[in-house]
Design an enzyme around this catalytic site. Structure first.
Site, PDB file in Angstrom:
ATOM      1  N   CYS A 180       0.804  -1.219   0.000  1.00 21.14           N
ATOM      2  CA  CYS A 180       0.000   0.000   0.000  1.00 21.14           C
ATOM      3  C   CYS A 180       0.836   1.268   0.000  1.00 21.14           C
ATOM      4  O   CYS A 180       0.314   2.351  -0.247  1.00 21.14           O
ATOM      5  CB  CYS A 180      -0.954   0.011   1.191  1.00 21.14           C
TER       6      CYS A 180
ATOM      7  N   ARG B 184       4.488   1.149  -1.114  1.00 20.22           N
ATOM      8  CA  ARG B 184       5.771   0.987  -1.792  1.00 20.22           C
ATOM      9  C   ARG B 184       5.628   0.062  -2.994  1.00 20.22           C
ATOM     10  O   ARG B 184       4.742  -0.791  -3.051  1.00 20.22           O
ATOM     11  CB  ARG B 184       6.843   0.448  -0.847  1.00 20.22           C
TER      12      ARG B 184
ATOM     13  N   GLU C  10       5.225  -1.575  11.866  1.00 20.68           N
ATOM     14  CA  GLU C  10       3.943  -2.205  11.504  1.00 20.68           C
ATOM     15  C   GLU C  10       4.178  -3.650  11.094  1.00 20.68           C
ATOM     16  O   GLU C  10       5.191  -3.984  10.503  1.00 20.68           O
ATOM     17  CB  GLU C  10       3.245  -1.400  10.408  1.00 20.68           C
ATOM     18  N   GLY C  11       3.222  -4.501  11.418  1.00 18.31           N
ATOM     19  CA  GLY C  11       3.424  -5.934  11.284  1.00 18.31           C
ATOM     20  C   GLY C  11       3.059  -6.537   9.945  1.00 18.31           C
ATOM     21  O   GLY C  11       3.398  -7.687   9.676  1.00 18.31           O
TER      22      GLY C  11
ATOM     23  N   THR D 150     -12.817  -7.907   1.833  1.00 22.67           N
ATOM     24  CA  THR D 150     -12.877  -9.106   2.682  1.00 22.67           C
ATOM     25  C   THR D 150     -11.507  -9.743   2.875  1.00 22.67           C
ATOM     26  O   THR D 150     -11.414 -10.887   3.312  1.00 22.67           O
ATOM     27  CB  THR D 150     -13.827 -10.149   2.061  1.00 22.67           C
TER      28      THR D 150
END
Length: 432
Positions: A47, A49, A116-117, A192
């Site tokens: 989202c 890179r 962030e994971g 979803t």
């Protein structure tokens, strides 16, 4: 030679990243078609890179600039982006720098939200996709495996995972000032996938109970059953928008999921003065013109990234130390590859002599299994110190010294290391 072409939230506008992500399959295909130059490739599109990791069949330093320009041209042509714009909006890393960059990326150190994971899983999936396409070289496989191990080490040995927040939770944090009571919020979730599940979990943590889910790909019913929410029926998007105070979009579809036209019925709904739309998609799920509608506020990734917090310094420093050590070890192991041809030649030379002597002894009846085993053990012992020294020299950048010494002392002819072939996906092997 390893090359990483990187265009990310640090170097490029989100519109450009959006366009690159939309054309990711075409870019991957274009890079694979340069088989005379590219022996392996892995494309990572997330989202925030777009990166291409390439194994280039050209070890000379002077060829780096040419290789980088070839990659930029291939990416630009496949994505329909001007090469000059792409060049100014990206970075190119080579060899050790490319490896260290991937290790930093997979560990969350280069993310919009440090720690962030999600990125570690995205890196693993990028490798899986490349394997299935048969574009992974042995060196890239090794690099991505090291990246996965390093990210696990960072997660387990530092507090960076808790210091950093996910994109989803950061977006909801930013929405906090617009929400007086989360328990009374009516939410429409569009998508979803993995981000939808993370979004739902974060919403429930805040007390949200009224959630509907819409899926452009028709998976809403299945998601609703497994997550305890309400599925939007076919043709019911307009009514669902009219019902919702908060809309969260997180799909991977190529076209806009929401445009101003979708809000016609919602604009006529009484009782809701303001709607908040959170667009977590890349490519963008929501037409930016939606933000111009009265009573609608749009929060997209570009806005979210501006508010990304600074991670706790100690956790980030600890993580960088782990990444630095892993990158140094990867570089050292890579350097050792340069001495392999000389070591192989030396071992072959020694064991060829040994085999010849054993064969002569056998013809004289002077050989026994115990004697042969002892001689082979002795040969291994004699080769141990030169092998260790060779690797030490290679790690210090002096592999050629060992090769020159072996050629001078033993008259060896050392062949260059062969180019590693691409690794073919298992399903392709079994299908053929």
């Amino acid at each position: 030679m390893l090359i990483c072409f990187s265009s990310s939230h640090r170097t490029a506008a989100f519109d450009l990243l959006d366009q690159l992500e939309r054309h990711a399959p075409a870019v991957a295909t274009a890079l694979a078609e340069h088989s005379e130059l590219v022996t392996g490739s892995v494309v990572l599109a997330t989202c925030n890179r777009f990166e291409a990791y390439l194994d280039i069949d050209e070890p000379l330093p002077a060829a780096r600039a040419v290789s980088a320009e070839t990659v930029i041209a291939a990416v630009g042509n496949a994505a329909g982006i001007d090469a000059d714009l792409l060049r100014s909006s990206s970075r190119v890393y080579c060899d050790d720098a490319a490896a260290e960059h991937l290790l930093s990326v997979s560990s969350g150190l280069d993310s919009v939200v440090v720690g962030e994971g999600e990125i570690a899983g995205q890196v693993r999936r990028a490798l899986t996709t490349a394997r299935q396409a048969g574009t992974v070289s042995q060196d890239l496989e090794r690099l991505f495996q090291v990246a996965s191990r390093t990210s696990r080490g960072v997660k387990n040995r530092t507090g960076i995972a808790t210091a950093g927040r996910s994109i989803v939770r950061l977006a909801l944090d930013l929405a906090e000032s617009r929400v007086s009571d989360w328990s009374r919020m009516r939410v429409l979730l569009i998508g979803t996938g993995k981000y939808a599940g993370a979004s739902l979990a974060a919403l429930r943590d805040r007390g949200v109970a009224d959630v509907q889910v819409h899926s452009p790909s028709g998976r809403a019913e299945k998601f609703a059953l497994s997550h305890g929410v309400t599925a939007v029926p076919a043709g019911g998007l307009g009514a669902a928008l009219a019902h919702a105070h908060l809309i969260v979009t997180c799909t991977t579809v190529r076209d806009y999921t929401l445009t101003p036209g979708n809000f016609g019925q919602a604009q006529q709904q009484d009782g809701i003065e303001r709607r908040l739309v959170i667009d977590l998609g890349l490519p963008r799920n929501v037409d930016s013109a939606v933000a111009e509608l009265p009573g609608v506020e749009l929060l997209d990734l570009e806005t979210i990234s501006l508010h990304a917090p600074v991670a706790e310094l100690n956790a980030a420093d600890d993580a960088r130390e782990i990444v630095g050590a892993a990158a140094a070890e990867f570089a050292a192991q890579t350097a050792e590859q340069a001495v392999k041809p000389a070591l192989i030649a030396l071992r072959k030379h020694v064991f060829d002599i040994l085999d010849a002597e054993i064969a002569r002894a056998r013809t004289r009846g002077d050989s026994s299994e115990q004697t042969e085993a002892a001689l082979r053990h002795l040969a291994g012992v004699l080769l141990h110190t030169p092998s260790v020294r060779a690797r030490e020299l290679a790690r210090a950048g002096d592999a050629q010294r060992f090769a020159d010494a072996a050629e001078t002392l033993f008259g060896l002819r050392i062949e260059e290391a062969p180019v590693h072939p691409r690794l073919i996906a298992v399903d392709r092997v079994t299908a053929s």
